[in-house]
Design a protein around this motif. Structure first.
Motif, PDB file in Angstrom:
ATOM      1  N   ILE A  23      -5.574  -2.611   3.328  1.00  0.00           N
ATOM      2  CA  ILE A  23      -4.159  -2.724   2.960  1.00  0.00           C
ATOM      3  C   ILE A  23      -3.722  -1.526   2.122  1.00  0.00           C
TER       4      ILE A  23
ATOM      5  N   LEU B  85      -3.287   1.491   4.518  1.00  0.00           N
ATOM      6  CA  LEU B  85      -2.051   1.405   5.298  1.00  0.00           C
ATOM      7  C   LEU B  85      -0.838   1.693   4.416  1.00  0.00           C
ATOM      8  N   PHE B  86      -0.906   1.186   3.188  1.00  0.00           N
ATOM      9  CA  PHE B  86       0.210   1.327   2.264  1.00  0.00           C
ATOM     10  C   PHE B  86       0.384   2.787   1.850  1.00  0.00           C
TER      11      PHE B  86
ATOM     12  N   ILE C 178       1.898   3.559   6.665  1.00  0.00           N
ATOM     13  CA  ILE C 178       1.875   2.962   8.006  1.00  0.00           C
ATOM     14  C   ILE C 178       2.492   1.562   7.975  1.00  0.00           C
ATOM     15  N   ALA C 179       2.068   0.775   6.989  1.00  0.00           N
ATOM     16  CA  ALA C 179       2.642  -0.569   6.877  1.00  0.00           C
ATOM     17  C   ALA C 179       2.748  -0.889   5.392  1.00  0.00           C
ATOM     18  N   GLN C 180       3.951  -1.084   4.940  1.00  0.00           N
ATOM     19  CA  GLN C 180       4.118  -1.299   3.497  1.00  0.00           C
ATOM     20  C   GLN C 180       4.506  -2.741   3.184  1.00  0.00           C
ATOM     21  N   PHE C 181       3.845  -3.643   3.905  1.00  0.00           N
ATOM     22  CA  PHE C 181       4.047  -5.061   3.576  1.00  0.00           C
ATOM     23  C   PHE C 181       3.569  -5.329   2.164  1.00  0.00           C
ATOM     24  N   SER C 182       4.302  -6.109   1.427  1.00  0.00           N
ATOM     25  CA  SER C 182       3.769  -6.598   0.155  1.00  0.00           C
ATOM     26  C   SER C 182       4.399  -7.951  -0.124  1.00  0.00           C
TER      27      SER C 182
ATOM     28  N   MET D 167      12.197  -7.815   3.302  1.00  0.00           N
ATOM     29  CA  MET D 167      11.286  -8.372   4.305  1.00  0.00           C
ATOM     30  C   MET D 167      11.591  -9.847   4.499  1.00  0.00           C
TER      31      MET D 167
END
Lengths: 311, 311, 311, 311, 311
Positions: free
Chosen positions: B30, B33-34, B38-42, C241
């Motif tokens: 994670i 990616l962050f 690439i993917a900054q889901f949190s 989100m």
């Protein structure tokens, strides 16, 4: 057992001194690094909160178990007080109840009563010495005949030897007419109770609280103490009082360390420490009660607390 | 049972290695990616908090139940120690109590005492072997007559067979005058206690902690470990220390995993593991006590801890 | 009782499907209204936290009580195993203990032993059928004489009828000399234990966990599930989100629903479900043990788990 | 006892109506003052959280204690069911066991059995009426002889009088040969159990849950309900939904009030309320079982639930 | 024991007055320093939260233990009520059961019954006086013969002396034919129960709740009360209502102080305080029941509550 209501602060601090030292070192160090701009690591406070509650679960579990062990030990010794009194009462009333029978011999009966009640007192003292891993078996000399005493010192499990001895003496008395009928049957009930109490004490003595809980409580406590300053420094420096973090961090570490220690000292109740179940005092009180029941005049002095502690 | 106070860190990590691997993979992944955008889901941290406390309820419940099972098993074996000693004492004192009677035969009585006390020792060892699913029945040979032993190996529930055998021998002794009066009546009390202890052990052995609690504790633990980095990455990247999230996430996962595992190893106390109730040691101690009560000189050596473990 | 360690995810989801449906509907609906700007209600997350912890108190209470009921039921059946074995042992050893007496008739005694032990087996099966509200009384035919069986089917409380029958047979045997002395006195102890176990089972069966706790746990769970998306949407939409709120909301609802359900299935342990106390297996094991004690060769086959379940 | 699974919402609201009224008044009032700018007091939400968790400790304690009282009461009555059955069985089998003796008189024995078993039924009903503070003693007329009944109505503690009466009748039967040997000895065991159950019921009835817990739970609940709107209004008005604070505040107050009330109604299990231990039903079931054991044909009808309640 | 449902607020405040004074002084002082800009120290609220939950663990533990002690004491006295009644019933029915025997003397038997039941009443009152450390032994005069009374006042443990006396009188009655057979055997069961209850009371009386928990609960409570205003002043001054911090801080301190005190007053149930187990009332009720069983007409008046308290 501690009887005084207020404790000496120095003694209290002494109990958690290694935790306080670590906490002081960690918080002062982190503050110094932060203030001097050398390393400005900080953690969100929520990290401390989540670790703190995980730690709290362990500490609460351990405190409950430790107190449960202490209180069970105290209950078992309460039971020993009761069963000793009841057994002494049975010895006295049963022996006397045959006074109107043909084969009654007053002297034999009086000597039997005193002799057997003294064996019961000896058993109680023997269990205390056994549980505290002491070697002061000569304390038992006044309560036993010389032959019994010389056999006792050779045996491995002394209280168990005395149980067998009491049992044998009861059946000798049944055989020679000092006792009769169902007397032995009823006395067995109290002998059984005493044997079970001995077993419970040995179980508590020989089975420490599971080491896993002890080890990880200590480990998580140290982790918490070391991470706490990181979790506090951010908020305090934002409020421009970074220095205040040090005492606050030590205070919180102190509270958690005390909670962990309070359980620890109660875990093992038979170690001849100030936090013990007061075996000496209980044995003394049984000795007084049983001698009074025999009608003896010269009773031992009651053991009282000393400096707020009862041993 | 573990007796040493400090554990080998490698062994500890080994116990929770799959949880640590998952946690490491998730948090490193994670973070990567962050960091690389690439993917900054949190997730808000509160999600971890609410899941963490739901998980804590399950873990606390399971730890309490597991410890309760272990401690009950230990209590039952404490009871077996007591009842074995008491039964042996009754066998000895009752047999001797008929010494003044006409039909007393010293040799028959002495051989009966030894024979029956040895059957009691055999029962204790048999229960240990039975509970640990072992097959070392030949250990019992020295305590039984050849005929009894050959019947024993044919029976399905060996401790139960020995109970029946002890019962039969008592009534044979009542019939031939070795025992008499209410002797059997009182011995039945201890036979009953031993039968109930056997039943309690079999109950703990055969009924695992409800699988529902085990399965969902593990499931929620894995969910928590995987979601945790998402819940931390936001705060840490805002504080510009996103990389620090990885060790913190692993540390918190470690604490929760250990809490879950500590309960798991205590659930089943009769598996011949280092966390067992120390059956071998307890059986050894009963054998010593009972042989000493018979007056035997050649007592077995006391089993002590080895490397901090007592089996 | 479930013995397998891992569950079928589809079955698990099936157990909480209504909760998952409500959660999905609520979170998708709220997200859609929010995204399309139709209704942008949101609640502070603290509302969910305070409701969640109130709900947790109820769920924890219920899980503890439900597990307590299950475990008590298991203990009672463990007690039935013990007392059945002990009663069978008493029947056998007591009957045999009169073999040296004048009025002993081998055939009468052997038939009495088998007949009475079979009645005990019948009682155990009868209690199982009674508790599960089944009607398969013909299972008892092989264990009873034709007259006894025909009376049994007419009685309302079948296990109670069998208790009375066993009691009567014991006193008939006392009268005709098959038994004698204090035999009945000692057997009464086990009959009493069995009667008390029956009463405990009936208490658990007839007294559901207080409905108040069940109803309000379900009510508060639904309230929580419906309010949760409102409490999450604010934070998630601020983090841009909003869509992620839907799976997170469903996941948290799943965790709380499972916790509530896990307690529910353990509440009633005698319903012939996979989560039952394994009555069939326990009865089978008693039957094997008792027949082996009688010396019978043709023992029934041991009931094993099937697909990870033990009935 | 409530048996239905779903409750009437109106009845539920009725139970907590004063709490809901206070909550509504407080939240509407505070919202109105706030909206109209008259008084814009608000508190940080953390105040509600800290008070809420203090309240939760009290509520959880009280719920546990109240449920513990209810369940103990239920267990005691389960014990009464068992001991009544066992005592009836002993009366019947012991009386019949003398059928082969010289001084057996069938009519005297049959009448004794019925008479004494009816006294046991009378005792059970008397205890129910006594615990519920009712005065319907005439219900006992069918179970007692006219003389016994006329003495009963004069006594202060009716169940205690019946115990003494049963005891006396047993010794009369021992004297005239209806009973003999150790019959009375064994019956005393059940009489003792029944006396202890009566004492436990009286203890629960006469000792309310400590008033301190009741009073301060209510006090803190009201404090919480009144402060809650202050703690919510800030956040909600910042989110520009101040009006939404009113239903949310009422909802949270409802949840906490219900939790407090659920414990309250279980505290006292012998008050002839729908939440009682179902004494009427238990007495009815004992009456049926005991009459069936006597072989009577005309059994009373089973009491079933009515509208989901069992009395 | 408190029976009234609502308490006098002044008395309540009086109980926690030192805590309230400290809280008032701290919060007013801190507010004054803050407002006048002399010292603007403040702490993040999370510090109060983490200390508050550590304090809550201690308070909850102490409340549970204190209530457990109180309830155990109440149960023990419930047991004393039961066993006294049962012993009285045995005395009466056993003495009467010999009425048909040759050596029965009505006057001797009637006087024995009254004499021995009065000894039981004396024992109950003696235990009450003993536990409350009172010296009003003359209350016992009406229940004892002059010789017995004069011996009693010389003994150290008066209830224990009365136990021995009751035991002796039973065996005198066995010897002279007032009692016979197994009467003494059965009475011993109740004497044993009473002896065990006495021991349990003495254990609770002599073993205070571990002082460690008491001392640190008080210490942490004071620390919390003093730090609380620092933790609140920041949020309140940001909301421009710094003055409101004072009442809120006092209110929260009040809630925590009350929780700590509620446990404290229940810890010691035999101190002749309004929160005691109602010994006077229980003794009075035993006296009424036992005299009624003897058939006496002139029963003492029932002790009722006074001003909402039952002693």
């Amino acid at each position: 057992m501690i009887l005084k209501r207020n404790f000496n602060p120095l003694k209290v601090i002494h109990y958690v001194k290694s935790e306080l030292l670590i906490s002081t070192a960690a918080s002062v160090g982190i503050w110094w690094l932060f203030e001097n701009g050398i390393a400005q690591f900080s953690l969100p406070f929520s990290i401390a909160a989540i670790l703190g509650s995980a730690l709290a679960i362990f500490i609460a579990f351990r405190n409950n178990s430790a107190y449960g062990r202490w209180w069970e030990a105290r209950k078992v010794w309460g039971g020993i007080v009761n069963s000793s009194r009841v057994l002494a009462r049975l010895i006295i009333t049963f022996t006397d109840s045959h006074a109107h029978q043909a084969n009654y011999e007053k002297e034999r009966s009086e000597s039997f009563k005193k002799h057997l009640v003294y064996c019961c007192i000896a058993w109680v003292h023997a269990l205390r010495i056994h549980l505290r891993n002491q070697e002061t078996w000569s304390e038992l000399k006044p309560f036993l005949s010389p032959e019994d005493y010389s056999q006792l010192v050779l045996s491995q499990n002394k209280p168990n030897f005395l149980q067998l001895l009491i049992g044998k003496k009861i059946y000798q008395a049944m055989a020679n007419g000092t006792l009769g009928g169902f007397d032995s049957f009823q006395m067995e009930g109290q002998l059984l109770a005493l044997a079970n109490y001995q077993g419970s004490c040995e179980r508590i003595k020989n089975t420490p609280l599971l080491r896993q809980y002890d080890f990880f409580t200590r480990l998580f406590l140290y982790v918490f103490i070391i991470l706490l300053p990181f979790a506090l420094i951010g908020d305090f420096s934002r409020m421009e009082m970074a220095g205040l973090m040090v005492p606050v961090s030590i205070l919180i570490s102190f509270v958690f360390s005390i909670q962990a220690k309070v359980g620890e000292v109660n875990e093992d109740p038979f170690e001849n420490r100030i936090t013990d179940v007061p075996l000496s005092s209980l044995c003394n009180s049984i000795e007084i009660d049983l001698k009074e029941m025999l009608g003896e005049g010269n009773l031992p002095k009651k053991l009282n607390q000393k400096d707020g502690y009862l041993y």
